[in-house]
Design a protein around this motif. Sequence first.
Motif, PDB file in Angstrom:
ATOM      1  N   PHE A  52     -19.918 -52.649  -7.758  1.00 26.20           N
ATOM      2  CA  PHE A  52     -19.690 -54.062  -8.063  1.00 26.20           C
ATOM      3  C   PHE A  52     -20.875 -54.703  -8.782  1.00 26.20           C
ATOM      4  O   PHE A  52     -20.687 -55.505  -9.708  1.00 26.20           O
ATOM      5  N   ILE A  53     -22.081 -54.363  -8.388  1.00 25.27           N
ATOM      6  CA  ILE A  53     -23.253 -54.924  -9.071  1.00 25.27           C
ATOM      7  C   ILE A  53     -23.287 -54.448 -10.523  1.00 25.27           C
ATOM      8  O   ILE A  53     -23.490 -55.235 -11.448  1.00 25.27           O
ATOM      9  N   THR A  56     -20.448 -56.054 -12.529  1.00 27.37           N
ATOM     10  CA  THR A  56     -20.715 -57.476 -12.743  1.00 27.37           C
ATOM     11  C   THR A  56     -21.726 -57.669 -13.867  1.00 27.37           C
ATOM     12  O   THR A  56     -21.536 -58.523 -14.746  1.00 27.37           O
ATOM     13  N   VAL A  59     -19.918 -56.634 -17.230  1.00 25.38           N
ATOM     14  CA  VAL A  59     -18.880 -57.571 -17.659  1.00 25.38           C
ATOM     15  C   VAL A  59     -19.513 -58.817 -18.283  1.00 25.38           C
ATOM     16  O   VAL A  59     -19.008 -59.355 -19.263  1.00 25.38           O
ATOM     17  N   HIS A  60     -20.642 -59.249 -17.735  1.00 25.37           N
ATOM     18  CA  HIS A  60     -21.299 -60.453 -18.241  1.00 25.37           C
ATOM     19  C   HIS A  60     -22.374 -60.148 -19.282  1.00 25.37           C
ATOM     20  O   HIS A  60     -22.849 -61.081 -19.940  1.00 25.37           O
TER      21      HIS A  60
END
Length: 130
Positions: A52-53, A56, A59-60
Amino acid sequence: MNSTVRISRIVSIYYLITGLGFSLSSDYYVTMVAHTSSDPVLINLSGMVHFFIGMTILVHHFKWKKPLQIAVSLSGVFFLLKGVFLIVLPELTLQTGNNPAQSPWIMSISFIGVGLLVGYFAYFRKYEDK
């Protein structure tokens, strides 16, 4: 403040704290890296957190032009890959704990060095995201 600087400030502090942890709690990290009697649920949860890190960040922030952008994107890739390997191939991933390159002082110096380098550019250099 743009996304590159914002994420690099967070990541640099993480690297510095992790390096400090390897330095001050080396006995604990030797045991942790050896993965003796690891709980499968905790390994899977660790994989999920890393996944997830990494996702994230990517994605950004998927930018590869300037050194700080590359450092942030590479951090995202490394977190993502560690998460994927911990979830998909946990036994193979845990075998890397016997690697002699993973001694606590080498890990400490590496994390602190990367943290200082990324942190320098994130906190003390003027950065324009173009």
